[in-house]
Motif scaffolding. Structure first.
Motif, PDB file in Angstrom:
ATOM      1  N   GLN A 196       0.827  -1.202   0.000  1.00  0.00           N
ATOM      2  CA  GLN A 196       0.000   0.000   0.000  1.00  0.00           C
ATOM      3  C   GLN A 196       0.864   1.255   0.000  1.00  0.00           C
ATOM      4  N   THR A 197       1.968   1.222   0.749  1.00  0.00           N
ATOM      5  CA  THR A 197       2.896   2.357   0.761  1.00  0.00           C
ATOM      6  C   THR A 197       3.509   2.564  -0.617  1.00  0.00           C
ATOM      7  N   ILE A 198       3.895   1.474  -1.279  1.00  0.00           N
ATOM      8  CA  ILE A 198       4.463   1.580  -2.630  1.00  0.00           C
ATOM      9  C   ILE A 198       3.434   2.152  -3.595  1.00  0.00           C
ATOM     10  N   LYS A 199       2.203   1.710  -3.483  1.00  0.00           N
ATOM     11  CA  LYS A 199       1.133   2.209  -4.349  1.00  0.00           C
ATOM     12  C   LYS A 199       0.939   3.717  -4.148  1.00  0.00           C
ATOM     13  N   ASP A 200       0.939   4.152  -2.885  1.00  0.00           N
ATOM     14  CA  ASP A 200       0.790   5.578  -2.582  1.00  0.00           C
ATOM     15  C   ASP A 200       1.970   6.372  -3.119  1.00  0.00           C
ATOM     16  N   TYR A 201       3.166   5.812  -3.008  1.00  0.00           N
ATOM     17  CA  TYR A 201       4.362   6.489  -3.517  1.00  0.00           C
ATOM     18  C   TYR A 201       4.268   6.659  -5.037  1.00  0.00           C
ATOM     19  N   MET A 202       3.810   5.636  -5.717  1.00  0.00           N
ATOM     20  CA  MET A 202       3.676   5.720  -7.166  1.00  0.00           C
ATOM     21  C   MET A 202       2.725   6.837  -7.579  1.00  0.00           C
ATOM     22  N   LYS A 203       1.670   7.014  -6.810  1.00  0.00           N
ATOM     23  CA  LYS A 203       0.672   8.036  -7.149  1.00  0.00           C
ATOM     24  C   LYS A 203       1.190   9.449  -6.942  1.00  0.00           C
ATOM     25  N   THR A 204       2.167   9.618  -6.048  1.00  0.00           N
ATOM     26  CA  THR A 204       2.702  10.960  -5.775  1.00  0.00           C
ATOM     27  C   THR A 204       4.044  11.205  -6.449  1.00  0.00           C
ATOM     28  N   VAL A 251      13.973   4.296  -2.093  1.00  0.00           N
ATOM     29  CA  VAL A 251      14.512   3.468  -1.009  1.00  0.00           C
ATOM     30  C   VAL A 251      14.408   4.210   0.320  1.00  0.00           C
ATOM     31  N   LYS A 252      14.741   5.476   0.323  1.00  0.00           N
ATOM     32  CA  LYS A 252      14.688   6.283   1.538  1.00  0.00           C
ATOM     33  C   LYS A 252      13.262   6.376   2.073  1.00  0.00           C
ATOM     34  N   ALA A 253      12.296   6.623   1.170  1.00  0.00           N
ATOM     35  CA  ALA A 253      10.898   6.772   1.581  1.00  0.00           C
ATOM     36  C   ALA A 253      10.335   5.463   2.125  1.00  0.00           C
ATOM     37  N   LEU A 254      10.653   4.353   1.470  1.00  0.00           N
ATOM     38  CA  LEU A 254      10.108   3.076   1.909  1.00  0.00           C
ATOM     39  C   LEU A 254      10.736   2.636   3.234  1.00  0.00           C
ATOM     40  N   ARG A 255      12.010   2.886   3.399  1.00  0.00           N
ATOM     41  CA  ARG A 255      12.669   2.541   4.662  1.00  0.00           C
ATOM     42  C   ARG A 255      12.149   3.388   5.813  1.00  0.00           C
ATOM     43  N   LYS A 256      11.846   4.634   5.522  1.00  0.00           N
ATOM     44  CA  LYS A 256      11.312   5.515   6.563  1.00  0.00           C
ATOM     45  C   LYS A 256       9.929   5.042   7.004  1.00  0.00           C
ATOM     46  N   ALA A 257       9.100   4.653   6.037  1.00  0.00           N
ATOM     47  CA  ALA A 257       7.749   4.194   6.353  1.00  0.00           C
ATOM     48  C   ALA A 257       7.753   2.814   6.991  1.00  0.00           C
ATOM     49  N   HIS A 258       8.742   1.980   6.603  1.00  0.00           N
ATOM     50  CA  HIS A 258       8.783   0.598   7.095  1.00  0.00           C
ATOM     51  C   HIS A 258      10.222   0.223   7.472  1.00  0.00           C
ATOM     52  N   PRO A 259      10.690   0.687   8.624  1.00  0.00           N
ATOM     53  CA  PRO A 259      12.070   0.378   9.038  1.00  0.00           C
ATOM     54  C   PRO A 259      12.316  -1.106   9.260  1.00  0.00           C
ATOM     55  N   THR A 262      14.438  -5.323   5.746  1.00  0.00           N
ATOM     56  CA  THR A 262      15.871  -5.581   5.924  1.00  0.00           C
ATOM     57  C   THR A 262      16.643  -5.603   4.614  1.00  0.00           C
ATOM     58  N   THR A 263      15.952  -5.794   3.491  1.00  0.00           N
ATOM     59  CA  THR A 263      16.639  -5.747   2.204  1.00  0.00           C
ATOM     60  C   THR A 263      15.655  -5.428   1.087  1.00  0.00           C
ATOM     61  N   MET A 264      16.158  -4.744   0.054  1.00  0.00           N
ATOM     62  CA  MET A 264      15.367  -4.421  -1.134  1.00  0.00           C
ATOM     63  C   MET A 264      16.181  -4.760  -2.373  1.00  0.00           C
ATOM     64  N   LEU A 265      15.477  -5.269  -3.395  1.00  0.00           N
ATOM     65  CA  LEU A 265      16.144  -5.624  -4.640  1.00  0.00           C
ATOM     66  C   LEU A 265      15.351  -5.107  -5.826  1.00  0.00           C
ATOM     67  N   LEU A 266      16.072  -4.900  -6.935  1.00  0.00           N
ATOM     68  CA  LEU A 266      15.456  -4.599  -8.223  1.00  0.00           C
ATOM     69  C   LEU A 266      15.708  -5.790  -9.127  1.00  0.00           C
ATOM     70  N   GLU A 281      19.407  -8.993 -11.502  1.00  0.00           N
ATOM     71  CA  GLU A 281      19.007  -8.647 -10.138  1.00  0.00           C
ATOM     72  C   GLU A 281      20.038  -7.714  -9.532  1.00  0.00           C
ATOM     73  N   TYR A 282      19.563  -6.652  -8.891  1.00  0.00           N
ATOM     74  CA  TYR A 282      20.429  -5.660  -8.265  1.00  0.00           C
ATOM     75  C   TYR A 282      19.946  -5.410  -6.839  1.00  0.00           C
ATOM     76  N   VAL A 283      20.876  -5.371  -5.897  1.00  0.00           N
ATOM     77  CA  VAL A 283      20.533  -5.089  -4.509  1.00  0.00           C
ATOM     78  C   VAL A 283      20.468  -3.582  -4.320  1.00  0.00           C
ATOM     79  N   LEU A 284      19.325  -3.102  -3.833  1.00  0.00           N
ATOM     80  CA  LEU A 284      19.131  -1.677  -3.581  1.00  0.00           C
ATOM     81  C   LEU A 284      19.481  -1.306  -2.148  1.00  0.00           C
ATOM     82  N   PHE A 285      19.292  -2.262  -1.241  1.00  0.00           N
ATOM     83  CA  PHE A 285      19.551  -2.016   0.167  1.00  0.00           C
ATOM     84  C   PHE A 285      19.673  -3.363   0.877  1.00  0.00           C
ATOM     85  N   GLY A 286      20.575  -3.436   1.860  1.00  0.00           N
ATOM     86  CA  GLY A 286      20.726  -4.667   2.630  1.00  0.00           C
ATOM     87  C   GLY A 286      21.596  -5.679   1.917  1.00  0.00           C
ATOM     88  N   LYS A 287      21.523  -6.939   2.348  1.00  0.00           N
ATOM     89  CA  LYS A 287      22.410  -7.974   1.820  1.00  0.00           C
ATOM     90  C   LYS A 287      21.816  -8.771   0.669  1.00  0.00           C
TER      91      LYS A 287
END
Length: 481
Positions: A196-204, A251-259, A262-266, A281-287
């Motif tokens: 839901q947070t990702i969906k809201d981010y896409m809209k803004t 990445v910053k917005a999603l981590r702030k909303a959901h600390p 632990t990891t994000m990938l593209l 596959e690319y690591v955006l955050f974490g291991k």
């Protein structure tokens, strides 16, 4: 639910429900077919949980209809093919309940929410009992105390609706049309919050969903994996391009909303295919991986790893499989279709030696890593075809006491089963996610020297029609060398 004669059921009181006529799906492929309205009485259920009714000498299979119910259905005819949809229940059965999910009649991901949990379990037990009748009487099904929020993996598809608004949800059953879903009762709730947070981010922001028709846009899917014990969370964005504009801000917005993430990938999937994940596959955050605990062991899980969806029921399933293997600490066990090594490593705690074989090299790498992570010294994992591996063992005169097999839904082919027969283990433990193909394979094994001595059904996916079964086979006396 109390009986209401001659009335269409009211929609769910849940605020998310938007369907005024919950039984009637707006399926464009069916609107072009010839249709008639008929009144029928349900006489039983198919193995898929659909109601059976007779109409003009033909058998109808009607979703969401229960035995004994009298109902009005819409019958669709196209040539020799006939199917039906429930329009109105006239005399509801006592087993009928109001589906707790607002999207139940639109989504199709669950098929049994209109049944009480007891009725669902009874249906699955009857299904296994009927299929396994040639081999003996199955044990009572292992059910789940809380049959919701059990999925540790969720998959959301993104697109635009007819108003060009961003939507996220699931493909409606048997279609390629997205049903907008804000939450799912069998998902982990945290996963739905993140979507839901990702969906809201896409809209803004300027992030656009991928359009399959035009080939434009960026985000295709979001895959989320949750460690039920570790509480670690992986978020995988599946995109049509590796060019991720605004990556740092996202990445910053999603981590702030959901600390708790632990990891994000593209993951990049440029292909026009129904396969969700691409090769890049690319690591955006974490291991880039998460860990979770199953049966007392820790497992590392990557975006592409197969890891059992319902860990609560998996522990029951694996526990029964290990019990059927009758391990004393001396046996050599082959874990065929070993994946990332879950059941093989669990077996290693009671076996003398475990040999895992898997054709997917990434899975084998994960299995080796998981073995080291848990300090397991008596398990080895090999990449290759498990059938060929066992044939080579038999040729060398090597022995295995137990073969544990957990094949895909299609079951095993005759080449694999014949390799098991050539190796002649004392016991075979067959874990199946499709009992219909399991029955076929059991018949082959019975004809070639084995007796079925135990059948345990497990409800791995409550609210859906799926049921798993683990079966124990024993080599007949006098068979083999």
């Amino acid at each position: 639910m109390s009986k209401q004669k001659n009335k269409t059921y009211k929609k769910s009181k849940n605020k998310h429900n938007r369907s005024e006529k919950p039984y009637e799906k707006q399926n464009s492929s069916q609107r072009v077919k010839k249709s008639v309205t008929a009144e029928v009485t349900c006489s039983g259920l198919t193995n898929e949980g659909k109601g059976i009714a007779q109409w003009k000498g033909k058998q109808l299979e009607v979703p969401h209809l229960l035995p004994g119910e009298k109902a009005e259905v819409t019958v669709f005819q196209k040539g020799r093919f006939v199917n039906a949809e429930l329009k109105r229940v006239i005399n509801p059965a006592k087993e009928r309940v109001e589906p707790p999910c607002a999207y139940y009649y639109e989504c199709g991901g669950c098929q049994l929410q209109h049944m009480s949990n007891q009725t669902q379990s009874r249906l699955k037990q009857q299904t296994i009992d009927g299929l396994m009748k040639p081999f003996g009487k199955p044990e009572p099904i292992l059910t789940m105390d809380d049959p919701y929020n059990y999925r540790n993996k969720s998959h959301t598809t993104f697109g635009l609706n007819h108003k060009r608004q961003i939507i996220g949800g699931l493909y409606a059953q048997n279609t390629h049309e997205i049903t907008p879903v804000d939450w799912c009762l069998i998902h982990d709730p945290k996963a739905d919050e993140i979507v839901q947070t990702i969906k809201d981010y896409m809209k803004t922001s300027k992030m656009q969903p991928y359009n399959e028709d035009t080939g434009r846009g960026f985000l295709r899917h979001v895959l989320i994996k949750v460690g039920k014990v570790s509480e670690e969370i992986m978020v995988v964005l599946v995109a049509a391009s590796s060019e991720f504009k605004g990556k740092k801000n996202f990445v910053k917005a999603l981590r702030k909303a959901h600390p708790e993430i632990t990891t994000m990938l593209l993951n990049v999937n440029k292909r026009d295919t129904s396969v969700v994940l691409g090769d890049q596959e690319y690591v955006l955050f974490g291991k880039g991986t998460i860990t979770d605990t199953l049966c007392g062991l820790k497992f590392e899980i990557s975006a592409k790893s197969f890891y059992q969806i319902n860990p609560v029921q998996t522990e029951k399933l694996y526990g029964k499989a290990i019990e059927m293997a009758e391990l004393t600490g001396e046996e050599t066990v082959i874990d065929a279709y070993c994946g990332i090594g879950t059941i093989g490593l669990v077996a290693s705690q009671k076996a003398g030696k475990v040999i895992g074989v898997e054709v997917n090299k990434d899975a084998v790498r994960d299995a080796i890593r998981n073995s080291k992570r848990n300090g397991v010294k008596n398990a080895r994992f090999y990449q290759g075809d498990a059938g060929e591996f066992m044939i080579e063992m038999a040729k060398r005169g090597d022995k295995a006491d137990v073969v544990i097999m957990d094949p895909p839904r299609s079951g095993s082919d005759e080449a694999f089963l014949s390799s098991v027969v050539q190796l002649q283990p004392k016991r075979i433990v067959y874990v199946s996610c499709n009992p219909e193909t399991q029955v076929r394979d059991l018949k082959y094994l019975e004809k070639n020297g084995y007796d079925v001595e135990g059948i345990q059904p497990v409800d791995m996916f409550p609210q859906t029609m799926h049921v798993e079964a683990v079966t124990k086979l024993v080599l007949k006396e006098g068979t083999g060398s």
